[in-house]
Design an enzyme around this catalytic site. Structure first.
Site, PDB file in Angstrom:
ATOM      1  N   ARG A 145       5.146 -26.616 -40.346  1.00  0.00           N
ATOM      2  CA  ARG A 145       4.803 -27.433 -39.166  1.00  0.00           C
ATOM      3  C   ARG A 145       5.289 -28.885 -39.232  1.00  0.00           C
ATOM      4  NH1 ARG A 145      -1.135 -26.297 -36.881  1.00  0.00           N
ATOM      5  NH2 ARG A 145      -1.804 -27.349 -38.778  1.00  0.00           N
ATOM      6  N   ASP A 146       6.123 -29.228 -40.197  1.00  0.00           N
ATOM      7  CA  ASP A 146       6.686 -30.589 -40.212  1.00  0.00           C
ATOM      8  C   ASP A 146       8.056 -30.567 -40.887  1.00  0.00           C
ATOM      9  OD1 ASP A 146       6.820 -33.260 -39.643  1.00  0.00           O
ATOM     10  OD2 ASP A 146       5.563 -33.912 -41.321  1.00  0.00           O
ATOM     11  N   ILE A 147       8.914 -29.674 -40.404  1.00  0.00           N
ATOM     12  CA  ILE A 147      10.252 -29.547 -40.982  1.00  0.00           C
ATOM     13  C   ILE A 147      11.130 -30.695 -40.504  1.00  0.00           C
ATOM     14  CG2 ILE A 147      12.312 -28.116 -41.098  1.00  0.00           C
ATOM     15  CD1 ILE A 147       9.969 -26.972 -42.601  1.00  0.00           C
ATOM     16  N   ASN A 181      11.495 -34.304 -45.560  1.00  0.00           N
ATOM     17  CA  ASN A 181      10.620 -33.435 -46.350  1.00  0.00           C
ATOM     18  C   ASN A 181      11.378 -32.442 -47.231  1.00  0.00           C
ATOM     19  OD1 ASN A 181       8.322 -34.681 -45.459  1.00  0.00           O
ATOM     20  ND2 ASN A 181       7.968 -33.266 -43.768  1.00  0.00           N
TER      21      ASN A 181
END
Length: 405
Positions: free
Chosen positions: A46-48, A52
């Site tokens: 949910r935070d690609i 990251n």
């Protein structure tokens, strides 16, 4: 996780500015495998985003930052804890004024209505249900799982610059909607191959035609029911990148051998504690209490840079005139890198000048309790002492993640 001395992938992009397509293909392939592995573990990230993905000492990528990762369990729902925090304060009759902006909003009738509606929605969603006794733990958990699964994974989380078009449209309900079809244009330089352009267009499009696993399309069309998915996480399948992997841009990619290949970039390290690739990245701290040292005056800038031309001094002042966070700092670094009529030495000097004389933007804590001067110290002390109380470590079992006694 292991220390990744090569820094994050976004920093590599900033340093290199443009990657050759063959180099981009290698890194994108490793990213696909990383995300696919998370899905195999029945989680969604949910935070690609480039930030990251971290670069190991060998130059290979590893995915990081699982703060928004989710496996379908209600305990990952932040609103559940926000509800309990709000109810607890109300029952204990503890008033939390927040900061000046909170107090100003409290006097705004429209804002009061929005807050009340939000609170009522939390109560409806998380209030203890009628007909279930406090000792009926199994029934309570069954209600919790069924109720929250209708809501989870439909919230807007992540980083806006990397969200899907349909999520961005929801985000921009109160602003002018941007049409990604009109905004998406391929640059003349750097050159992007026809295969690369086709891949981009098939990923940045409406989800009905987006390149993805056919199994997700079958779910959207109702061809796979929820009962058939009860044995797995209801949001992801293992090995779900098969359609993307088979795109012609990835032809001849040795998916099973990527980890044995020599990456295009390998960190040049002086030792195991070398942090050079992290020095420019800065840190993100939503709870930061650091005070701003103030903007240096134009006279101060000219005094420090008295041996340089006036145009260079003016540029240096512009770069430190406004406070910055991590994202803005990277933007400043790109601005320095593309500054006209500046030598490599001057660009390095400007970056160092920003680090010395720029001031970080003080972030506003997301939690109202931590914005309240009177309650903040007590709340932080309690949270530090009880943060991991009752937690147990987990290990992977064939049937999924289970808490260990």
């Amino acid at each position: 996780m292991d220390y990744m001395p090569g820094g994050d992938f976004l920093s590599l992009l900033i340093r290199e500015s443009t990657l050759h397509e063959s180099v981009a293909r290698f890194y994108i392939s490793e990213m696909i495998l990383a995300v696919e592995e998370i899905h195999r573990l029945k989680f969604i990230h949910r935070d690609i985003k480039p930030d990251n993905f971290l670069i190991s000492a060998s130059g290979h990528l590893k995915i990081s930052d699982f703060g928004l990762a989710f496996d379908g369990h209600w305990s990952h729902d932040a609103s559940y804890y926000n509800y309990h925090r709000s109810v607890l304060l109300t029952r204990l009759r503890v008033g939390v004024a927040g900061d000046e902006l909170d107090q100003k909003e409290d006097c705004n009738i429209k804002k009061q209505i929005e807050t009340t509606r939000s609170l009522m929605a939390l109560i409806q969603r998380h209030e203890f249900p009628d007909g279930i006794g406090e000792d009926d733990l199994e029934d309570l958990l069954e209600w919790r799982n069924k109720w929250t699964n209708r809501y989870l994974c439909h919230s807007m989380v992540g980083t806006s610059q990397y969200m899907a078009p349909e999520v961005i449209r929801v985000w921009q309900l109160l602003t002018k909607e941007q049409n990604h079809k009109k905004m998406l244009k391929m640059p003349i330089r750097p050159y992007v191959s026809d295969k690369g352009q086709d891949l981009l267009r098939r990923l940045i499009c409406e989800k009905q035609t987006r390149l993805c696993s056919r199994r997700y399309q079958m779910i959207d069309r109702g061809q796979i029911g929820t009962r058939q998915m009860e044995h797995i996480c209801p949001y992801v399948f293992p090995d779900d990148a098969e359609d993307i992997k088979s795109h012609r841009w990835f032809k001849n990619v040795p998916w099973d051998q990527l980890h044995t290949m020599t990456p295009p970039f390998i960190p040049q390290l002086h030792g195991p504690d070398d942090t050079r690739y992290f020095e420019e990245a800065g840190s993100i701290d939503d709870m930061s209490d650091s005070e701003s040292t103030g903007v240096p005056s134009p006279e101060k800038v000219r005094s420090v840079l008295q041996d340089f031309r006036p145009g260079f001094q003016d540029l240096a002042y512009q770069l430190v005139a406004e406070p910055y966070d991590t994202v803005k700092l990277r933007g400043l670094q790109r601005q320095i890198q593309s500054a006209p009529r500046t030598t490599s030495l001057e660009k390095d000097l400007l970056k160092h000048f920003v680090e010395l004389y720029g001031h970080k933007e003080r972030k506003r804590p997301r939690d109202r309790i931590l914005r309240d001067k009177a309650a903040k110290a007590v709340a932080m002390d309690v949270r530090k002492r009880t943060a991991f109380m009752g937690y147990t470590w987990r290990r992977m079992r064939p049937e999924g993640y289970l808490a260990m006694a």
